[in-house]
Design an enzyme around this catalytic site. Sequence first.
Site, PDB file in Angstrom:
ATOM      1  N   SER A 299      58.837  10.436  -0.804  1.00 20.65           N
ATOM      2  CA  SER A 299      58.240   9.519  -1.769  1.00 20.65           C
ATOM      3  C   SER A 299      57.189  10.272  -2.569  1.00 20.65           C
ATOM      4  O   SER A 299      56.481  11.130  -2.016  1.00 20.65           O
ATOM      5  CB  SER A 299      57.573   8.346  -1.026  1.00 20.65           C
ATOM      6  OG  SER A 299      56.705   7.643  -1.897  1.00 20.65           O
TER       7      SER A 299
ATOM      8  N   HIS B 140      64.818  12.143  -5.455  1.00 15.88           N
ATOM      9  CA  HIS B 140      65.260  12.006  -6.846  1.00 15.88           C
ATOM     10  C   HIS B 140      66.367  13.029  -7.155  1.00 15.88           C
ATOM     11  O   HIS B 140      67.353  12.695  -7.811  1.00 15.88           O
ATOM     12  CB  HIS B 140      64.102  12.262  -7.814  1.00 15.88           C
ATOM     13  CG  HIS B 140      62.941  11.333  -7.689  1.00 15.88           C
ATOM     14  ND1 HIS B 140      61.714  11.746  -7.237  1.00 15.88           N
ATOM     15  CD2 HIS B 140      62.810  10.008  -7.978  1.00 15.88           C
ATOM     16  CE1 HIS B 140      60.868  10.722  -7.263  1.00 15.88           C
ATOM     17  NE2 HIS B 140      61.506   9.659  -7.696  1.00 15.88           N
TER      18      HIS B 140
ATOM     19  N   GLY C  90      68.051   4.618  -5.345  1.00 15.58           N
ATOM     20  CA  GLY C  90      67.934   4.988  -3.941  1.00 15.58           C
ATOM     21  C   GLY C  90      67.903   3.775  -3.021  1.00 15.58           C
ATOM     22  O   GLY C  90      67.321   2.742  -3.354  1.00 15.58           O
ATOM     23  N   GLU C  91      68.527   3.921  -1.854  1.00 16.17           N
ATOM     24  CA  GLU C  91      68.454   2.860  -0.832  1.00 16.17           C
ATOM     25  C   GLU C  91      67.042   2.720  -0.280  1.00 16.17           C
ATOM     26  O   GLU C  91      66.703   1.708   0.317  1.00 16.17           O
ATOM     27  CB  GLU C  91      69.416   3.176   0.318  1.00 16.17           C
ATOM     28  CG  GLU C  91      70.876   3.063  -0.067  1.00 16.17           C
ATOM     29  CD  GLU C  91      71.809   3.303   1.108  1.00 16.17           C
ATOM     30  OE1 GLU C  91      71.337   3.793   2.161  1.00 16.17           O
ATOM     31  OE2 GLU C  91      73.008   3.007   0.969  1.00 16.17           O
ATOM     32  N   LYS C  92      66.220   3.752  -0.474  1.00 14.30           N
ATOM     33  CA  LYS C  92      64.839   3.686   0.023  1.00 14.30           C
ATOM     34  C   LYS C  92      64.134   2.420  -0.470  1.00 14.30           C
ATOM     35  O   LYS C  92      63.391   1.788   0.260  1.00 14.30           O
ATOM     36  CB  LYS C  92      64.084   4.929  -0.449  1.00 14.30           C
ATOM     37  CG  LYS C  92      62.641   4.702  -0.425  1.00 14.30           C
ATOM     38  CD  LYS C  92      61.805   5.794   0.084  1.00 14.30           C
ATOM     39  CE  LYS C  92      60.385   5.336   0.140  1.00 14.30           C
ATOM     40  NZ  LYS C  92      59.848   5.024  -1.181  1.00 14.30           N
ATOM     41  N   ASP C  93      64.404   2.051  -1.728  1.00 17.01           N
ATOM     42  CA  ASP C  93      63.835   0.826  -2.298  1.00 17.01           C
ATOM     43  C   ASP C  93      64.920  -0.250  -2.228  1.00 17.01           C
ATOM     44  O   ASP C  93      65.530  -0.612  -3.231  1.00 17.01           O
ATOM     45  CB  ASP C  93      63.366   1.098  -3.725  1.00 17.01           C
ATOM     46  CG  ASP C  93      62.291   2.172  -3.753  1.00 17.01           C
ATOM     47  OD1 ASP C  93      61.136   1.848  -3.459  1.00 17.01           O
ATOM     48  OD2 ASP C  93      62.624   3.344  -4.024  1.00 17.01           O
TER      49      ASP C  93
ATOM     50  N   ARG D 286      54.553   9.093  -3.401  1.00 11.73           N
ATOM     51  CA  ARG D 286      53.257   8.676  -2.857  1.00 11.73           C
ATOM     52  C   ARG D 286      52.856   9.476  -1.616  1.00 11.73           C
ATOM     53  O   ARG D 286      51.694   9.393  -1.200  1.00 11.73           O
ATOM     54  CB  ARG D 286      53.270   7.178  -2.522  1.00 11.73           C
ATOM     55  CG  ARG D 286      53.308   6.300  -3.775  1.00 11.73           C
ATOM     56  CD  ARG D 286      53.060   4.832  -3.451  1.00 11.73           C
ATOM     57  NE  ARG D 286      52.795   4.052  -4.655  1.00 11.73           N
ATOM     58  CZ  ARG D 286      53.697   3.344  -5.323  1.00 11.73           C
ATOM     59  NH1 ARG D 286      54.942   3.296  -4.909  1.00 11.73           N
ATOM     60  NH2 ARG D 286      53.354   2.678  -6.422  1.00 11.73           N
TER      61      ARG D 286
ATOM     62  N   GLY E  13      58.958   9.627 -12.114  1.00 12.80           N
ATOM     63  CA  GLY E  13      58.516  11.013 -12.174  1.00 12.80           C
ATOM     64  C   GLY E  13      57.903  11.503 -10.875  1.00 12.80           C
ATOM     65  O   GLY E  13      58.020  10.877  -9.831  1.00 12.80           O
TER      66      GLY E  13
ATOM     67  N   GLN F 222      64.792  -3.528  -4.215  1.00  8.49           N
ATOM     68  CA  GLN F 222      64.955  -3.180  -5.632  1.00  8.49           C
ATOM     69  C   GLN F 222      66.429  -2.945  -5.957  1.00  8.49           C
ATOM     70  O   GLN F 222      66.940  -3.410  -6.983  1.00  8.49           O
ATOM     71  CB  GLN F 222      64.134  -1.931  -5.951  1.00  8.49           C
ATOM     72  CG  GLN F 222      64.441  -1.285  -7.297  1.00  8.49           C
ATOM     73  CD  GLN F 222      63.527  -0.115  -7.587  1.00  8.49           C
ATOM     74  OE1 GLN F 222      62.387  -0.300  -7.948  1.00  8.49           O
ATOM     75  NE2 GLN F 222      64.029   1.102  -7.419  1.00  8.49           N
TER      76      GLN F 222
HETATM   77  P1  AMP Z   1      60.611   6.175  -8.069  1.00  2.80           P
HETATM   78  O1  AMP Z   1      60.334   7.356  -8.938  1.00  2.80           O
HETATM   79  O2  AMP Z   1      59.852   6.173  -6.788  1.00  2.80           O
HETATM   80  O3  AMP Z   1      60.556   4.868  -8.814  1.00  2.80           O
HETATM   81  O4  AMP Z   1      62.124   6.326  -7.608  1.00  2.80           O
HETATM   82  C1  AMP Z   1      63.154   6.494  -8.552  1.00  2.80           C
HETATM   83  C2  AMP Z   1      64.483   6.329  -7.863  1.00  2.80           C
HETATM   84  O5  AMP Z   1      64.593   7.298  -6.811  1.00  2.80           O
HETATM   85  C3  AMP Z   1      64.634   4.951  -7.201  1.00  2.80           C
HETATM   86  O6  AMP Z   1      65.971   4.515  -7.357  1.00  2.80           O
HETATM   87  C4  AMP Z   1      64.319   5.245  -5.762  1.00  2.80           C
HETATM   88  O7  AMP Z   1      64.928   4.348  -4.858  1.00  2.80           O
HETATM   89  C5  AMP Z   1      64.895   6.637  -5.602  1.00  2.80           C
HETATM   90  N1  AMP Z   1      64.253   7.322  -4.469  1.00  2.80           N
HETATM   91  C6  AMP Z   1      62.924   7.459  -4.225  1.00  2.80           C
HETATM   92  N2  AMP Z   1      62.725   8.085  -3.048  1.00  2.80           N
HETATM   93  C7  AMP Z   1      63.954   8.341  -2.541  1.00  2.80           C
HETATM   94  C8  AMP Z   1      64.419   8.966  -1.339  1.00  2.80           C
HETATM   95  N3  AMP Z   1      63.581   9.436  -0.413  1.00  2.80           N
HETATM   96  N4  AMP Z   1      65.753   9.055  -1.140  1.00  2.80           N
HETATM   97  C9  AMP Z   1      66.628   8.553  -2.057  1.00  2.80           C
HETATM   98  N5  AMP Z   1      66.245   7.962  -3.200  1.00  2.80           N
HETATM   99  C10 AMP Z   1      64.935   7.854  -3.444  1.00  2.80           C
END
Ligand code: AMP
Length: 263
Positions: A188, A39, A150-153, A190, A33, A156
């Site tokens: 992010s 996202h 996302g490739e960001k993580d 965060r 969220g 993961q």
């Molecule tokens: P999170 O809510 O941070 O757990 O992220 C949920 C999904 O969104 C995960 O697959 C993340 O890798 C992806 N995500 C988060 N930030 C980005 C970003 N800046 N670009 C692409 N995907 C993202």
Amino acid sequence: MTVRTHTTVAAFRSALVAERHAGRSVGLVPTMGYLHDGHASLIRRSAAECDVTAVTIFVNPTQFGASEDFTRYPRDVDRDTALAEEAGASHLFVPTTDEMYPQGGGLTTVSVRDITEGLEGTSRPTHFAGVATVVTKLFNIAGACRAYFGEKDWQQLLAVRQLVRDLDMPVDVVGCETQREPDGLAMSSRNVYLTPEERRAATVLHRALVAARASPDPETVMKEVVASEPLVELDYAALRDGRLLLAARVGSTRLIDNMEHEL
Ligand code: AMP
């Protein structure tokens, strides 16, 4: 089309069963969220490739360490609902912690070896077991789908690909490019923790990756660039399997980023 919000496992599962029975393919976008354009890019990609898209919003307590930011993690379900709908989602799954972990949680944990060791696995020793377990639960609830990560993580994403292969899940994992702010900072949830000064300093992660991406000694380059920013404390700077990976603390906020090593 308006998005339908589900709060129980049973309702979400049966909604997606009905979609597949009607011949529609399902795209799944698991999130915690406080949605941003990173996202939204996953949701848009899913909406372009699948007949219906389901977004899950669950701040999963088991992937946070005891001293981490679980309680202060930002939350805004109304805003998320509007953003998810705008990006093309048809279903939203927003369970409570008790719905996902009745009686305080189950007795089963999913763990992926090797890929989850080192890097984030060292800094956050219980993190990937929490991620692998909740992703397994979400895949089992959602059923056959394409799932967007996302490739960001990066670590993961590799772990999720591995667990789907190892456990024969009917899920196609799709990796999506990291979305960035105009100055390079990876988007992010965060980032809202950052003060204006920290926000400026935080661009050093991206600057370090760009400086290192064609270097024969990328780890040294990343360390030097990060060291030039006094507000930022490096956690790790590594090259693993052709990928540059960085984690750093900016004030009390921990940020990660990664990029392909081009050499
Ligand atoms: P999170 O809510 O941070 O757990 O992220 C949920 C999904 O969104 C995960 O697959 C993340 O890798 C992806 N995500 C988060 N930030 C980005 C970003 N800046 N670009 C692409 N995907 C993202």
